[in-house]
Design a protein around this motif. Structure first.
Motif, mmCIF file in Angstrom:
data_model
loop_
_atom_site.group_PDB
_atom_site.id
_atom_site.type_symbol
_atom_site.label_atom_id
_atom_site.label_comp_id
_atom_site.label_asym_id
_atom_site.label_seq_id
_atom_site.Cartn_x
_atom_site.Cartn_y
_atom_site.Cartn_z
ATOM 1 N N LYS A 46 0.825 -1.216 0.000
ATOM 2 C CA LYS A 46 0.000 0.000 0.000
ATOM 3 C C LYS A 46 0.856 1.260 0.000
ATOM 4 C CE LYS A 46 -4.400 -1.487 1.806
ATOM 5 N NZ LYS A 46 -5.478 -1.187 2.738
ATOM 6 N N ARG A 47 1.974 1.214 0.686
ATOM 7 C CA ARG A 47 2.864 2.375 0.734
ATOM 8 C C ARG A 47 3.487 2.630 -0.645
ATOM 9 N NH1 ARG A 47 4.840 1.173 5.400
ATOM 10 N NH2 ARG A 47 6.456 -0.193 4.649
ATOM 11 N N GLU A 48 3.821 1.559 -1.359
ATOM 12 C CA GLU A 48 4.471 1.691 -2.662
ATOM 13 C C GLU A 48 3.482 1.903 -3.816
ATOM 14 O OE1 GLU A 48 6.768 -1.856 -3.055
ATOM 15 O OE2 GLU A 48 8.032 -1.381 -1.336
ATOM 16 N N ASN A 49 2.211 1.574 -3.609
ATOM 17 C CA ASN A 49 1.206 1.642 -4.673
ATOM 18 C C ASN A 49 -0.028 2.397 -4.198
ATOM 19 O OD1 ASN A 49 2.392 -0.337 -6.794
ATOM 20 N ND2 ASN A 49 2.545 -1.415 -4.864
ATOM 21 N N LYS A 50 0.162 3.644 -3.847
ATOM 22 C CA LYS A 50 -0.931 4.442 -3.280
ATOM 23 C C LYS A 50 -2.085 4.644 -4.248
ATOM 24 C CE LYS A 50 2.001 6.711 0.022
ATOM 25 N NZ LYS A 50 2.549 7.890 0.581
ATOM 26 N N ASN A 51 -1.826 4.505 -5.540
ATOM 27 C CA ASN A 51 -2.877 4.713 -6.539
ATOM 28 C C ASN A 51 -3.756 3.483 -6.748
ATOM 29 O OD1 ASN A 51 -0.617 3.413 -7.664
ATOM 30 N ND2 ASN A 51 -1.224 3.990 -9.714
ATOM 31 N N LEU A 52 -3.407 2.345 -6.125
ATOM 32 C CA LEU A 52 -4.179 1.118 -6.277
ATOM 33 C C LEU A 52 -4.868 0.748 -4.966
ATOM 34 C CD1 LEU A 52 -1.649 -1.099 -8.265
ATOM 35 C CD2 LEU A 52 -3.662 0.054 -9.158
ATOM 36 N N ASP A 53 -6.110 0.298 -5.073
ATOM 37 C CA ASP A 53 -6.842 -0.196 -3.923
ATOM 38 C C ASP A 53 -6.390 -1.628 -3.648
ATOM 39 O OD1 ASP A 53 -8.812 -0.307 -1.920
ATOM 40 O OD2 ASP A 53 -10.230 -1.237 -3.305
ATOM 41 N N ALA A 54 -6.158 -1.971 -2.388
ATOM 42 C CA ALA A 54 -5.718 -3.325 -2.047
ATOM 43 C C ALA A 54 -6.437 -3.813 -0.799
ATOM 44 C CB ALA A 54 -4.209 -3.344 -1.821
ATOM 45 N N THR A 55 -6.820 -5.099 -0.818
ATOM 46 C CA THR A 55 -7.498 -5.721 0.303
ATOM 47 C C THR A 55 -6.830 -7.052 0.601
ATOM 48 O OG1 THR A 55 -9.589 -4.754 -0.429
ATOM 49 C CG2 THR A 55 -9.725 -6.581 1.122
ATOM 50 N N ILE A 56 -6.568 -7.337 1.878
ATOM 51 C CA ILE A 56 -5.999 -8.613 2.279
ATOM 52 C C ILE A 56 -7.144 -9.572 2.581
ATOM 53 C CG2 ILE A 56 -4.604 -9.823 3.979
ATOM 54 C CD1 ILE A 56 -3.046 -7.215 4.358
ATOM 55 N N VAL A 57 -7.081 -10.767 1.997
ATOM 56 C CA VAL A 57 -8.109 -11.796 2.187
ATOM 57 C C VAL A 57 -7.419 -13.057 2.686
ATOM 58 C CG1 VAL A 57 -9.865 -13.180 1.041
ATOM 59 C CG2 VAL A 57 -9.475 -10.831 0.305
ATOM 60 N N PHE A 58 -7.930 -13.650 3.770
ATOM 61 C CA PHE A 58 -7.370 -14.901 4.281
ATOM 62 C C PHE A 58 -8.181 -16.061 3.743
ATOM 63 C CE2 PHE A 58 -7.112 -18.265 7.549
ATOM 64 C CZ PHE A 58 -5.768 -18.545 7.421
ATOM 65 N N SER A 59 -7.503 -16.981 3.070
ATOM 66 C CA SER A 59 -8.124 -18.193 2.553
ATOM 67 C C SER A 59 -7.211 -19.341 2.948
ATOM 68 C CB SER A 59 -8.258 -18.087 1.034
ATOM 69 O OG SER A 59 -8.831 -19.250 0.499
ATOM 70 N N THR A 60 -7.600 -20.069 3.975
ATOM 71 C CA THR A 60 -6.749 -21.089 4.590
ATOM 72 C C THR A 60 -5.974 -21.868 3.551
ATOM 73 O OG1 THR A 60 -8.361 -21.302 6.352
ATOM 74 C CG2 THR A 60 -6.769 -23.045 6.178
#
Length: 55
Positions: free
Chosen positions: A4-18
């Protein structure tokens, strides 16, 4: 998160999938736009790939 710090122009979401954590990036209107960004992201994240999430 470094991404997120390096790509401020992109939306990012963390998803946990076992047992993995996935980072979903972007909300692109066209596949061409997504592929352009994918090429840039693969320079640092070579295992990146496109998905089409369920709506």
């Amino acid at each position: 998160m470094d991404f997120k710090r390096e790509n401020k122009n992109l939306d990012a979401t963390i998803v946990f999938s076992t047992p993995l954590y996935k980072v979903w990036v972007g909300n692109f209107k066209t596949r061409i736009e997504a592929e352009k960004n994918l090429n840039d992201l693969r320079k640092k994240y070579p295992n990146a790939f496109l998905i089409k999430p369920n709506k």
